[in-house]
Write an enzyme that holds these catalytic residues in place. Structure first.
Site, short mmCIF file in Angstrom:
data_model
loop_
_atom_site.label_atom_id
_atom_site.label_comp_id
_atom_site.label_asym_id
_atom_site.label_seq_id
_atom_site.Cartn_x
_atom_site.Cartn_y
_atom_site.Cartn_z
N ILE A 102 0.91 -1.29 0.17
CA ILE A 102 0.11 0.23 -0.02
C ILE A 102 1.24 1.53 0.01
O ILE A 102 1.51 1.00 0.77
CB ILE A 102 -0.16 0.06 1.03
CG1 ILE A 102 -0.34 -0.32 2.56
CG2 ILE A 102 -2.08 -0.54 1.46
CD1 ILE A 102 -1.11 0.27 3.65
N TYR B 262 4.50 -1.21 3.70
CA TYR B 262 4.04 0.15 3.56
C TYR B 262 4.66 0.85 2.95
O TYR B 262 5.86 1.19 2.96
CB TYR B 262 3.88 0.73 4.93
CG TYR B 262 3.20 1.77 5.16
CD1 TYR B 262 1.72 2.21 5.57
CD2 TYR B 262 3.70 3.38 5.38
CE1 TYR B 262 0.70 3.58 5.68
CE2 TYR B 262 3.19 4.67 5.55
CZ TYR B 262 1.63 3.97 5.98
OH TYR B 262 0.78 5.38 6.04
N LYS B 263 4.41 1.71 1.50
CA LYS B 263 5.40 2.16 1.16
C LYS B 263 4.82 4.09 0.99
O LYS B 263 3.70 4.49 0.63
CB LYS B 263 5.12 2.57 -0.54
CG LYS B 263 6.10 3.27 -1.47
CD LYS B 263 5.47 2.88 -3.34
CE LYS B 263 5.77 4.19 -4.37
NZ LYS B 263 6.29 3.94 -5.51
N VAL B 264 5.36 4.67 1.70
CA VAL B 264 5.86 6.18 2.22
C VAL B 264 6.55 7.14 1.88
O VAL B 264 7.48 7.24 1.07
CB VAL B 264 5.53 6.37 3.67
CG1 VAL B 264 6.92 5.82 4.04
CG2 VAL B 264 5.23 7.13 4.53
N LEU C 230 11.15 2.32 -2.81
CA LEU C 230 10.38 1.88 -4.19
C LEU C 230 9.60 2.90 -4.59
O LEU C 230 9.20 4.10 -4.28
CB LEU C 230 8.86 0.79 -3.91
CG LEU C 230 8.10 0.59 -5.29
CD1 LEU C 230 8.80 0.35 -6.01
CD2 LEU C 230 6.87 0.14 -4.74
#
Length: 292
Positions: A158, A192-194, A250
């Site tokens: 996400i 978790y991509k933040v 990412l």
């Protein structure tokens, strides 16, 4: 059924060095801003994305592709290196209010079994977070997405991205990133991509404090993205975020945005972008080694 695990998208070190080429209308705007012939044709985006996957995937632990412009073509052309996992974007971007992504829904056209057969190991969902929009709707969308991934043995990634509220003009980006993590940091996804706190700017100590605060609210492995971060500051951002508890990145823009619109795209990706991605991967390994 084959259930993929986090190890399937990491480097041998256990860290993530993942490349994103799933930008859509935002990438079209980048080409236009770089002086490309407008309107920028879909084929321009597809060619760039597929070339980027071919040339850069040997240096990435995974590459993120979108269905709209490049996933099919990348699969048909075997663009993704065998050593690199494939992640498919499962989000449908809805433009509006003068911006390329004003709203996001789960793409109902995604066929999880088909993408898995094609070699994908994970799906990704962008979640726009606004303080004045319904938290339950976001949580429900993430739950549905997680179920789609996990019932098909795929990993769930996400990407909460914060936006100013629909109403009113008060917007504290840093607090919003924390609030989004409080809400979605334990939502059952695998990764978790933040957004990087403080856009990766300023004193290292401030960045570390902000990243540690963020780490306290994310109950799963997390990685940073590079949108909004000066590409020269991104390697430091990766280091600092990882010192605070992140497991890598990412990212797309920090790797390839500087070659958008330049001639000899393949050459530029090889000579300019590949060394950046290689170096970022080395940083990830270095930071992971410190955890042993």
């Amino acid at each position: 059924m084959n259930n993929y695990t986090i190890k399937d998208i990491t480097r041998a070190s256990g860290g993530f060095a993942m490349l994103a080429v799933d930008q859509r209308e935002a990438m079209r705007l980048m080409f236009a801003a770089a002086g490309a012939k407008t309107p920028v044709a879909d084929s321009v985006l597809t060619d760039f994305k597929v070339n980027a996957a071919k040339i850069l995937s040997p240096y990435a632990s995974a590459v993120l592709l979108d269905q709209q412009f490049c996933y099919r073509q990348a699969v048909e052309q075997n663009a993704v290196a065998k050593s690199c996992a494939m992640i498919v974007a499962a989000d449908d971007f809805i433009p509006g209010n003068g911006i390329p992504v004003d709203n996001v829904v789960l793409d109902k056209k995604i066929n999880a079994q088909a993408v898995k057969r094609d070699g994908a190991k994970a799906l990704k969902l962008l979640v726009l977070w606004r303080s004045d929009e319904d938290a339950q709707q976001r949580l429900n969308m993430v739950k549905e997405f997680n179920e789609l991934c996990h019932s098909n043995g795929l990993l769930s990634i996400i990407e909460p991205v914060v936006r100013p509220p629909r109403c009113g003009d008060k917007f504290d980006r840093e607090q919003a990133i924390i609030d989004a993590a409080k809400e979605l940091g334990d939502s059952g996804a695998d990764l978790y991509k933040v957004e990087m706190p403080l856009y990766g700017k300023g004193a290292r100590s401030d960045l570390l404090t902000a990243s540690q605060r963020l780490n306290g609210h994310i109950n799963m492995p997390w990685v940073i993205l590079s949108s909004g971060v000066d590409e020269k500051l991104f390697p430091r951002a990766v280091r600092v975020a990882m010192e605070a508890g992140a497991s890598g990145f990412l990212a797309g823009r920090a790797v390839w945005s500087s070659v958008i619109g330049l001639p000899d795209t393949e050459l530029m990706l090889r000579d300019v972008s590949a060394p950046k991605l290689q170096r970022l991967g080395e940083i990830v390994d270095e930071m992971m080694a410190k955890r042993r």
